[in-house]
Structure formats: C-alpha cells, structure tokens
Design a protein around this motif. Structure first.
Motif, mmCIF file in Angstrom:
data_model
loop_
_atom_site.group_PDB
_atom_site.id
_atom_site.type_symbol
_atom_site.label_atom_id
_atom_site.label_comp_id
_atom_site.label_asym_id
_atom_site.label_seq_id
_atom_site.Cartn_x
_atom_site.Cartn_y
_atom_site.Cartn_z
ATOM 1 N N PHE A 174 -4.708 19.346 4.521
ATOM 2 C CA PHE A 174 -4.198 19.069 5.076
ATOM 3 C C PHE A 174 -4.560 17.661 6.212
ATOM 4 C CE2 PHE A 174 -1.984 23.436 3.452
ATOM 5 C CZ PHE A 174 -1.092 22.894 2.475
ATOM 6 N N GLY A 175 -6.104 18.562 6.707
ATOM 7 C CA GLY A 175 -6.266 16.910 7.398
ATOM 8 C C GLY A 175 -6.142 15.566 6.630
ATOM 9 N N PHE A 176 -6.583 15.937 6.196
ATOM 10 C CA PHE A 176 -6.732 14.689 5.003
ATOM 11 C C PHE A 176 -5.224 13.301 4.764
ATOM 12 C CE2 PHE A 176 -6.587 11.863 1.278
ATOM 13 C CZ PHE A 176 -7.552 9.797 1.931
ATOM 14 N N LEU A 177 -4.310 13.997 4.960
ATOM 15 C CA LEU A 177 -3.169 14.071 4.028
ATOM 16 C C LEU A 177 -2.690 13.806 6.206
ATOM 17 C CD1 LEU A 177 -1.630 16.801 1.148
ATOM 18 C CD2 LEU A 177 -2.699 14.080 1.783
ATOM 19 N N THR A 178 -2.883 14.433 6.561
ATOM 20 C CA THR A 178 -2.165 14.575 8.244
ATOM 21 C C THR A 178 -2.395 12.686 8.842
ATOM 22 O OG1 THR A 178 -2.117 16.670 8.525
ATOM 23 C CG2 THR A 178 -1.983 15.652 10.300
ATOM 24 N N VAL A 179 -4.303 13.030 8.639
ATOM 25 C CA VAL A 179 -4.458 11.080 9.184
ATOM 26 C C VAL A 179 -3.789 10.427 8.533
ATOM 27 C CG1 VAL A 179 -6.933 9.909 9.592
ATOM 28 C CG2 VAL A 179 -6.657 12.747 9.926
ATOM 29 N N PHE A 180 -4.237 10.431 7.008
ATOM 30 C CA PHE A 180 -3.527 9.434 5.938
ATOM 31 C C PHE A 180 -2.302 8.904 6.312
ATOM 32 C CE2 PHE A 180 -2.207 7.307 2.194
ATOM 33 C CZ PHE A 180 -3.636 6.192 1.771
ATOM 34 N N GLY A 181 -1.484 9.784 6.928
ATOM 35 C CA GLY A 181 -0.204 9.948 7.189
ATOM 36 C C GLY A 181 -0.282 9.418 8.513
ATOM 37 N N VAL A 182 -0.679 9.740 9.415
ATOM 38 C CA VAL A 182 -0.922 9.209 10.920
ATOM 39 C C VAL A 182 -1.413 7.068 10.852
ATOM 40 C CG1 VAL A 182 -1.973 9.104 12.564
ATOM 41 C CG2 VAL A 182 -1.123 10.987 11.395
ATOM 42 N N LEU A 183 -1.895 7.186 10.104
ATOM 43 C CA LEU A 183 -2.746 5.934 9.992
ATOM 44 C C LEU A 183 -1.173 5.033 9.123
ATOM 45 C CD1 LEU A 183 -6.119 6.010 8.184
ATOM 46 C CD2 LEU A 183 -5.643 4.856 11.105
ATOM 47 N N TYR A 184 -0.185 5.751 8.411
ATOM 48 C CA TYR A 184 0.635 4.905 7.806
ATOM 49 C C TYR A 184 1.228 4.827 8.876
ATOM 50 C CZ TYR A 184 4.422 4.363 4.762
ATOM 51 O OH TYR A 184 5.814 3.718 4.322
ATOM 52 N N VAL A 185 2.050 5.182 9.393
ATOM 53 C CA VAL A 185 2.761 4.590 10.530
ATOM 54 C C VAL A 185 2.550 4.374 11.959
ATOM 55 C CG1 VAL A 185 4.371 6.740 11.798
ATOM 56 C CG2 VAL A 185 4.408 7.388 10.061
ATOM 57 N N ALA A 186 1.285 4.302 11.911
ATOM 58 C CA ALA A 186 0.450 3.272 12.914
ATOM 59 C C ALA A 186 0.413 1.857 12.430
ATOM 60 C CB ALA A 186 -0.697 4.125 13.781
ATOM 61 N N GLY A 187 0.674 1.787 10.885
ATOM 62 C CA GLY A 187 0.850 0.508 10.885
ATOM 63 C C GLY A 187 -1.028 -0.434 10.670
ATOM 64 N N ALA A 188 -1.660 0.775 9.792
ATOM 65 C CA ALA A 188 -2.855 0.356 10.225
ATOM 66 C C ALA A 188 -2.865 -0.410 8.140
ATOM 67 C CB ALA A 188 -4.123 1.384 9.417
ATOM 68 N N PHE A 189 -2.215 -0.171 7.425
ATOM 69 C CA PHE A 189 -1.952 -0.204 6.435
ATOM 70 C C PHE A 189 -1.595 -1.674 5.491
ATOM 71 C CE2 PHE A 189 -2.859 4.460 5.089
ATOM 72 C CZ PHE A 189 -4.062 4.327 5.573
ATOM 73 N N GLU A 190 -0.733 -2.493 7.066
ATOM 74 C CA GLU A 190 -0.489 -3.273 6.601
ATOM 75 C C GLU A 190 -1.343 -4.345 5.926
ATOM 76 O OE1 GLU A 190 1.853 -5.046 9.940
ATOM 77 O OE2 GLU A 190 2.353 -3.542 10.120
ATOM 78 N N GLY A 191 -0.178 -4.942 5.075
ATOM 79 C CA GLY A 191 -1.030 -6.439 4.033
ATOM 80 C C GLY A 191 -1.420 -5.943 2.982
ATOM 81 N N VAL A 192 -1.597 -4.426 2.340
ATOM 82 C CA VAL A 192 -2.259 -3.666 1.986
ATOM 83 C C VAL A 192 -0.956 -2.538 0.347
ATOM 84 C CG1 VAL A 192 -4.286 -2.165 0.776
ATOM 85 C CG2 VAL A 192 -4.061 -3.785 3.085
ATOM 86 N N PRO A 193 -0.549 -3.211 0.111
ATOM 87 C CA PRO A 193 0.151 -2.716 -0.970
ATOM 88 C C PRO A 193 0.592 -1.682 -1.666
ATOM 89 C CG PRO A 193 0.233 -4.933 -1.688
ATOM 90 C CD PRO A 193 -1.310 -4.906 -0.856
#
Length: 70
Positions: free
Chosen positions: A10-29
């Motif tokens: 759940f910690g990993f999923l939470t960090v991954f979700g926060v990075l997604y919301v913060a826009g850290a994955f823009e440009g990586v489809p």
C-alpha cells in the motif's frame, strides 16, 4: 493479507499514485496509464477498507437477528 505484505504494498501504491497526481509521469504513456490504474485500485481499496472497518464497529446486532439460537 498480513501486515508484512500489505503495508509495503500500500505504501508503494500510495507513492506511485501521488507521483501520478503530481504529474511526474508526463510524457511517459505507459507510466501515465499505470498511474491512473493504480489510483483507481487505491480508490477501490479505500472504499472496501472503509466499509469493512465500519462493519467492525457496528456491533453484533446484525448477526443476532439471523441467529436462531440468540
């Protein structure tokens, strides 16, 4: 699922979700799609966990109604 498995997962999923919301994955489809999926999984898990947590505090009244021995 035991705590040694659930908490890191759940910690990993939470960090991954926060990075997604913060826009850290823009440009990586692939990461954007995976981030959206993880966010959806977290949402469903939060709803299920909240429901089961609330049922635990509801008391034994629901179980006593169906039990003919009570």
């Amino acid at each position: 699922m035991n705590r040694l498995t659930a908490l890191p997962l759940f910690g990993f999923l939470t960090v991954f979700g926060v990075l997604y919301v913060a826009g850290a994955f823009e440009g990586v489809p692939v990461a954007e799609r995976a981030g959206g999926f993880v966010l959806g999984v977290l949402t469903v898990l939060a709803l299920v966990a909240g429901y089961s947590f609330a049922r635990g505090y509801r008391g034994d009244e629901d179980e006593d109604e169906d039990d003919p021995a009570a």
